[in-house]
Design a protein around this motif. Structure first.
Motif, short mmCIF file in Angstrom:
data_model
loop_
_atom_site.label_atom_id
_atom_site.label_comp_id
_atom_site.label_asym_id
_atom_site.label_seq_id
_atom_site.Cartn_x
_atom_site.Cartn_y
_atom_site.Cartn_z
N ASP A 176 0.76 0.55 -0.79
CA ASP A 176 0.82 2.42 -0.02
C ASP A 176 0.44 1.84 1.61
N ASP A 177 1.48 2.42 2.59
CA ASP A 177 1.55 1.82 3.90
C ASP A 177 -0.12 2.61 4.65
N ARG A 178 -0.98 3.60 4.08
CA ARG A 178 -1.98 4.43 4.50
C ARG A 178 -2.70 3.55 4.26
N ILE A 179 -2.56 2.45 3.89
CA ILE A 179 -4.10 1.44 3.42
C ILE A 179 -3.64 0.76 4.35
N THR A 180 -4.87 0.42 5.30
CA THR A 180 -4.87 -0.97 5.87
C THR A 180 -5.34 -2.01 5.52
N ASP A 181 -6.29 -2.26 4.78
CA ASP A 181 -6.73 -3.38 3.94
C ASP A 181 -7.97 -3.03 2.64
N VAL A 182 -7.77 -4.11 2.08
CA VAL A 182 -9.24 -3.76 1.00
C VAL A 182 -10.15 -5.05 0.78
N ALA A 183 -10.86 -4.24 0.90
CA ALA A 183 -12.03 -5.70 1.85
C ALA A 183 -13.87 -5.88 1.15
N ASP A 184 -14.44 -6.60 1.54
CA ASP A 184 -15.63 -6.15 0.88
C ASP A 184 -16.17 -6.57 -0.62
N PHE A 185 -15.25 -7.18 -1.45
CA PHE A 185 -15.54 -7.77 -3.01
C PHE A 185 -16.30 -7.84 -3.17
N THR A 186 -17.10 -7.12 -3.77
CA THR A 186 -18.22 -7.87 -4.85
C THR A 186 -18.00 -7.86 -6.51
N PHE A 187 -18.51 -9.06 -7.10
CA PHE A 187 -18.36 -9.20 -8.24
C PHE A 187 -19.27 -9.17 -9.77
N THR A 188 -19.42 -8.24 -10.66
CA THR A 188 -20.44 -8.50 -11.79
C THR A 188 -20.13 -8.73 -12.79
#
Length: 132
Positions: free
Chosen positions: A94-106
């Motif tokens: 989706d070109d309206r999404i610029t980034d996906v960041a700050d991942f945390t995993f549990t």
């Protein structure tokens, strides 16, 4: 013998436009349509749709819609890398999404993993999570 009319060129200019965000609002409690929504709330809904449908499963969605999230059977570290890449791949279509960041995993229980992350859009940031 010429195949193009005299004076015609193949160098046409192509303009790409983004789709508007105004869409139907789906009530998360009743799963009924209740009016319209726009901008950040519409993006939150689009993210949830992308993360809840399997890519290539339903003909109603285009091939770049949905996800291919699968981390079952991998070690925690390998699953983290796979989930990060698969989530980013699903959402950055989706070109309206610029980034996906700050991942945390549990890992709340064996064989289960929760990935929490921030989706950066042109309307603002959303924090969401996926269980795999």
């Amino acid at each position: 013998m010429a195949t193009l009319p005299t004076g015609a060129t193949l160098g046409m200019e192509v303009t790409f436009e983004s789709y508007p965000t105004r869409t139907w609002h789906v009530d998360q409690n009743t799963w009924r349509i209740s009016g319209f929504t726009d901008e950040l709330k519409a993006m939150a809904q689009a993210v949830q749709i992308a993360l809840n449908i399997r890519r290539f499963r339903w003909q109603i969605y285009t091939p770049d819609s949905g996800h291919e999230i699968d981390a079952e059977g991998y070690s925690f570290e390998t699953a983290r890398v796979r989930l990060t890449n698969q989530i980013r791949d699903a959402l950055l279509q989706d070109d309206r999404i610029t980034d996906v960041a700050d991942f945390t995993f549990t890992a709340p229980e064996p064989g289960s993993m929760v990935a929490a992350f921030t989706v950066k859009t042109i309307f603002g940031d959303l924090r969401t999570e996926v269980t795999a």
